[in-house]
Design an enzyme around this catalytic site. Sequence first.
Site, PDB file in Angstrom:
ATOM      1  N   THR A 189       0.813  -1.224   0.000  1.00 58.01           N
ATOM      2  CA  THR A 189       0.000   0.000   0.000  1.00 58.01           C
ATOM      3  C   THR A 189       0.850   1.278   0.000  1.00 58.01           C
ATOM      4  O   THR A 189       0.338   2.359  -0.230  1.00 58.01           O
ATOM      5  CB  THR A 189      -0.951   0.045   1.226  1.00 58.01           C
ATOM      6  OG1 THR A 189      -0.172  -0.182   2.402  1.00 58.01           O
ATOM      7  CG2 THR A 189      -2.044  -0.985   1.126  1.00 58.01           C
ATOM      8  N   TYR A 225      16.410  -1.473  14.081  1.00 58.58           N
ATOM      9  CA  TYR A 225      16.106  -1.354  12.645  1.00 58.58           C
ATOM     10  C   TYR A 225      17.304  -1.835  11.826  1.00 58.58           C
ATOM     11  O   TYR A 225      17.150  -2.661  10.918  1.00 58.58           O
ATOM     12  CB  TYR A 225      15.734   0.085  12.268  1.00 58.58           C
ATOM     13  CG  TYR A 225      15.472   0.209  10.782  1.00 58.58           C
ATOM     14  CD1 TYR A 225      14.359  -0.401  10.207  1.00 58.58           C
ATOM     15  CD2 TYR A 225      16.363   0.872   9.942  1.00 58.58           C
ATOM     16  CE1 TYR A 225      14.130  -0.344   8.833  1.00 58.58           C
ATOM     17  CE2 TYR A 225      16.144   0.940   8.574  1.00 58.58           C
ATOM     18  CZ  TYR A 225      15.029   0.329   8.029  1.00 58.58           C
ATOM     19  OH  TYR A 225      14.810   0.380   6.672  1.00 58.58           O
ATOM     20  N   VAL A 234      15.575   7.132   0.797  1.00 61.88           N
ATOM     21  CA  VAL A 234      14.552   7.241  -0.250  1.00 61.88           C
ATOM     22  C   VAL A 234      13.416   8.078   0.323  1.00 61.88           C
ATOM     23  O   VAL A 234      12.953   7.810   1.435  1.00 61.88           O
ATOM     24  CB  VAL A 234      13.984   5.856  -0.645  1.00 61.88           C
ATOM     25  CG1 VAL A 234      13.075   5.989  -1.867  1.00 61.88           C
ATOM     26  CG2 VAL A 234      15.088   4.847  -0.909  1.00 61.88           C
ATOM     27  N   VAL A 266       1.225  -8.802   7.798  1.00 58.03           N
ATOM     28  CA  VAL A 266       2.186  -9.883   7.512  1.00 58.03           C
ATOM     29  C   VAL A 266       2.596 -10.662   8.757  1.00 58.03           C
ATOM     30  O   VAL A 266       3.071 -11.791   8.666  1.00 58.03           O
ATOM     31  CB  VAL A 266       3.460  -9.364   6.788  1.00 58.03           C
ATOM     32  CG1 VAL A 266       3.161  -8.978   5.353  1.00 58.03           C
ATOM     33  CG2 VAL A 266       4.121  -8.229   7.550  1.00 58.03           C
ATOM     34  N   LYS A 287      17.552  -5.278   9.419  1.00 57.02           N
ATOM     35  CA  LYS A 287      17.879  -5.273   7.988  1.00 57.02           C
ATOM     36  C   LYS A 287      19.136  -6.111   7.714  1.00 57.02           C
ATOM     37  O   LYS A 287      19.266  -6.698   6.643  1.00 57.02           O
ATOM     38  CB  LYS A 287      18.032  -3.837   7.484  1.00 57.02           C
ATOM     39  CG  LYS A 287      16.690  -3.094   7.427  1.00 57.02           C
ATOM     40  CD  LYS A 287      15.691  -3.809   6.504  1.00 57.02           C
ATOM     41  CE  LYS A 287      14.402  -3.054   6.298  1.00 57.02           C
ATOM     42  NZ  LYS A 287      13.483  -3.714   5.335  1.00 57.02           N
ATOM     43  N   PRO A 318      18.439  -0.266  -0.359  1.00 58.21           N
ATOM     44  CA  PRO A 318      18.448   1.175  -0.630  1.00 58.21           C
ATOM     45  C   PRO A 318      18.890   1.989   0.582  1.00 58.21           C
ATOM     46  O   PRO A 318      18.648   1.619   1.723  1.00 58.21           O
ATOM     47  CB  PRO A 318      16.977   1.501  -0.960  1.00 58.21           C
ATOM     48  CG  PRO A 318      16.237   0.192  -0.938  1.00 58.21           C
ATOM     49  CD  PRO A 318      17.072  -0.771  -0.160  1.00 58.21           C
ATOM     50  N   GLY A 319      19.502   3.125   0.296  1.00 54.08           N
ATOM     51  CA  GLY A 319      19.802   4.121   1.334  1.00 54.08           C
ATOM     52  C   GLY A 319      18.603   5.038   1.467  1.00 54.08           C
ATOM     53  O   GLY A 319      17.458   4.586   1.466  1.00 54.08           O
ATOM     54  N   THR A 324       9.976   8.767   0.992  1.00 54.44           N
ATOM     55  CA  THR A 324       8.635   8.147   1.012  1.00 54.44           C
ATOM     56  C   THR A 324       8.039   8.486   2.383  1.00 54.44           C
ATOM     57  O   THR A 324       8.562   9.337   3.089  1.00 54.44           O
ATOM     58  CB  THR A 324       8.739   6.604   0.905  1.00 54.44           C
ATOM     59  OG1 THR A 324       9.460   6.131   2.053  1.00 54.44           O
ATOM     60  CG2 THR A 324       9.422   6.147  -0.365  1.00 54.44           C
TER      61      THR A 324
HETATM   62  C1  8X3 Z   1      16.175   3.253   5.078  1.00 56.23           C
HETATM   63  C2  8X3 Z   1      17.542   3.807   5.038  1.00 56.23           C
HETATM   64  O1  8X3 Z   1      19.295   5.180   6.235  1.00 56.23           O
HETATM   65  O2  8X3 Z   1      17.000   5.706   6.692  1.00 56.23           O
HETATM   66  O3  8X3 Z   1      16.180   1.886   5.176  1.00 56.23           O
HETATM   67  O4  8X3 Z   1      17.957   3.708   7.582  1.00 56.23           O
HETATM   68  S1  8X3 Z   1      17.935   4.626   6.452  1.00 56.23           S
END
Ligand code: 8X3
Length: 258
Positions: free
Chosen positions: A17, A155, A188, A63, A159, A185-186, A190
């Site tokens: 979404t 976080y 972004v 999920v 990842k 990705p760095g 959104t």
């Molecule tokens: C998003 C990138 O650098 O904000 O996964 O953790 S960051």
Amino acid sequence: MTTVPYTPKVVMITGATGAFGAAFARRFAALGSRLILTGRDLGKFEPLLAEIKTPVHLMKFDVRDRKAVEAELSALPSEFAEIDLLVNNAGLALGADPAHKSNLDDWEVMIDTNDKALAIITGLILPGMVERGRGHIINISSTAGSYPYPGGHVYCASKAFVTQFSLSLRADLIGTGVRVTCVEPGMVQTDFSLVRFKGDAEKAAKVYADTVPLTAEDVAETVTWAATVPPHFNVNRVEIMPTTQGPGALGVYRTPKG
Ligand code: 8X3
């Protein structure tokens, strides 16, 4: 329709979404793929569905709710049953305070969503891919999985799990015809930061102020590339970041003088 060496016929995108999900969905629809889109609030799909011309099957679940995921997967209509590409996109960051000042509920949600749910959904879909001798899992990880930063703790660790899980899957899947890709990705632009800062728009806007972040479209470009290279070609991991971003130095504590 664009001509590419390989087109997945059925593409499932979790947590679709948001901006990433919509950008991925548009790309694969343009290639003619049938789409399975998952989300907690199906109403959010309305604008996207008005644009997309290929068949779409929606799944409503969080999920983290394994039973709901299993029920939806076992009830897939036959034209969607053979998933060629699973994009594990559902994920989030919550909070950016130092570890010792963090909300442990936030930690649980991140681990349960970014890691546990991603692994379980993969585990539910993978046997079918192996049986068919084809398939592709694309996991959306982050540069945060490789480069720790203050306030990143769970976080970043969640990842790192996604990246290592992806690479480990490759080890098991050699010879099966099933591909695995980790996209990292760095920054972004959104709603990522709005979610992280729990609706604090001012704080979120500061993350992207006076610079040029990547866009969801840029990430979709990478995902589409990895998904459409010929079947003999596996993109293991792709790290992308804005030209304006780069790694920082290690932090050093200096004793205050006086
Ligand atoms: C998003 C990138 O650098 O904000 O996964 O953790 S960051």
